[in-house]
Each structure stands twice: as C-alpha cells, then as structure tokens.
Design a protein around this motif. Structure first.
Motif, PDB file in Angstrom:
ATOM      1  N   LEU A   1      -2.589  -5.172   0.541  1.00 22.08           N
ATOM      2  CA  LEU A   1      -1.751  -6.286   0.601  1.00 22.08           C
ATOM      3  C   LEU A   1      -0.643  -6.168  -0.446  1.00 22.08           C
ATOM      4  O   LEU A   1       0.594  -6.122  -0.018  1.00 22.08           O
ATOM      5  N   VAL A   2      -0.972  -5.585  -1.661  1.00 20.16           N
ATOM      6  CA  VAL A   2       0.042  -5.158  -2.556  1.00 20.16           C
ATOM      7  C   VAL A   2       1.050  -3.986  -2.072  1.00 20.16           C
ATOM      8  O   VAL A   2       2.062  -3.826  -2.151  1.00 20.16           O
ATOM      9  N   ALA A   3       0.257  -3.151  -1.293  1.00 17.41           N
ATOM     10  CA  ALA A   3       1.019  -1.828  -0.880  1.00 17.41           C
ATOM     11  C   ALA A   3       1.827  -2.221   0.117  1.00 17.41           C
ATOM     12  O   ALA A   3       3.186  -1.708   0.205  1.00 17.41           O
ATOM     13  N   TYR A   4       1.488  -3.381   1.175  1.00 12.71           N
ATOM     14  CA  TYR A   4       2.390  -3.785   2.140  1.00 12.71           C
ATOM     15  C   TYR A   4       3.588  -4.544   1.363  1.00 12.71           C
ATOM     16  O   TYR A   4       4.720  -4.311   1.921  1.00 12.71           O
ATOM     17  N   ILE A   5       3.365  -5.490   0.817  1.00 13.12           N
ATOM     18  CA  ILE A   5       4.506  -6.344   0.143  1.00 13.12           C
ATOM     19  C   ILE A   5       5.326  -5.482  -0.892  1.00 13.12           C
ATOM     20  O   ILE A   5       6.477  -5.445  -0.460  1.00 13.12           O
ATOM     21  N   LEU A   6       4.847  -4.349  -1.556  1.00 19.48           N
ATOM     22  CA  LEU A   6       5.644  -3.436  -2.249  1.00 19.48           C
ATOM     23  C   LEU A   6       6.433  -2.556  -1.298  1.00 19.48           C
ATOM     24  O   LEU A   6       7.677  -2.280  -1.417  1.00 19.48           O
TER      25      LEU A   6
END
Length: 130
Positions: A106-111
């Motif tokens: 999720l963090v990778a997607y948002i960033l």
C-alpha cells in the motif's frame, strides 16, 4: 524468489523470510489494498474530498516519507492537518488490521502511483511501528 516457488510455499502455509523482508513491495497489490481500505474516503485517484478527507495524491506531507505513511495507516491520524495549503481537522481510524506485507504494498502504491515518486518500507519496519 521464483514466483512459482513462492506460490507453492504459500499454498502449503510455509513462512519464508528473506533477509528480514519476505518479498519486495508490489504496488499493483497495493492498489487493491487501497481500493478495499482507503478509496471510500480518499477517492479512486487519491484526490480526497475538500474539507473532509485530505488528498493522498500529490501530498507533500507523505511524498518520500514511507515511515510516516505506514504509521498513519497503522495508528490512524487525527487533529489539524494542512495539505497543499488547505486545512483538515478530522480523524482517520487506525487500520492496524491490514497485515504487514499489504501495508508495504500500500505504501509503495501511494508513493509511486499517487505521488510519482519512490519510497519503500520493509516488513520489519512496519512491524516495529505496531
């Protein structure tokens, strides 16, 4: 690790850890996690809702800051917040029910997808935030 081997191990319930982090972040899986847990408030493209839910897309508070983002997901956020010159004062509930690997994704997607940048966090770092 070869995807076939990974799938076989997962199907037998095996737990495999490579150098403290099971597998690299998967933004495509992160998008699914986003759709299931974040999209209702922050909207499909991450634009948020003015005055109610801050944008996650093009948000300088989270760009390049995977630790802050992961902590916000796990513990929630409340109180005054400014994003791109606009004020917000609400509460995001903790999403600690999301498992470590899904938070990594999720963090990778948002960033990457919503902020056009880089940033990753390890499963070990996510676990340490709990």
């Amino acid at each position: 690790m070869n995807l076939c081997i990974r799938q076989c191990l997962l199907s037998f319930g095996a737990v495999v850890v490579l150098a403290g982090n099971a597998w690299a972040a998967d933004p495509a899986n992160g998008k699914t996690v986003y759709q299931q847990n974040c999209q209702a408030c922050h909207q499909a493209a991450g634009a948020g809702v003015p005055g109610a839910f801050p944008p996650l897309a093009n948000n300088p508070n989270i760009a390049g800051n995977p630790q802050y983002l992961a902590e916000a997901i796990i513990k929630g956020v409340s109180g005054p917040l400014e994003v791109n010159g606009k004020q917000y004062n609400g509460a995001m509930p903790p999403m600690g029910h999301i498992d470590n690997q899904k938070i990594v994704d999720l963090v990778a997607y948002i960033l990457s997808d919503l902020n056009g940048g880089d940033g990753a966090i390890s499963e070990a770092s996510v676990q340490a935030l709990r």
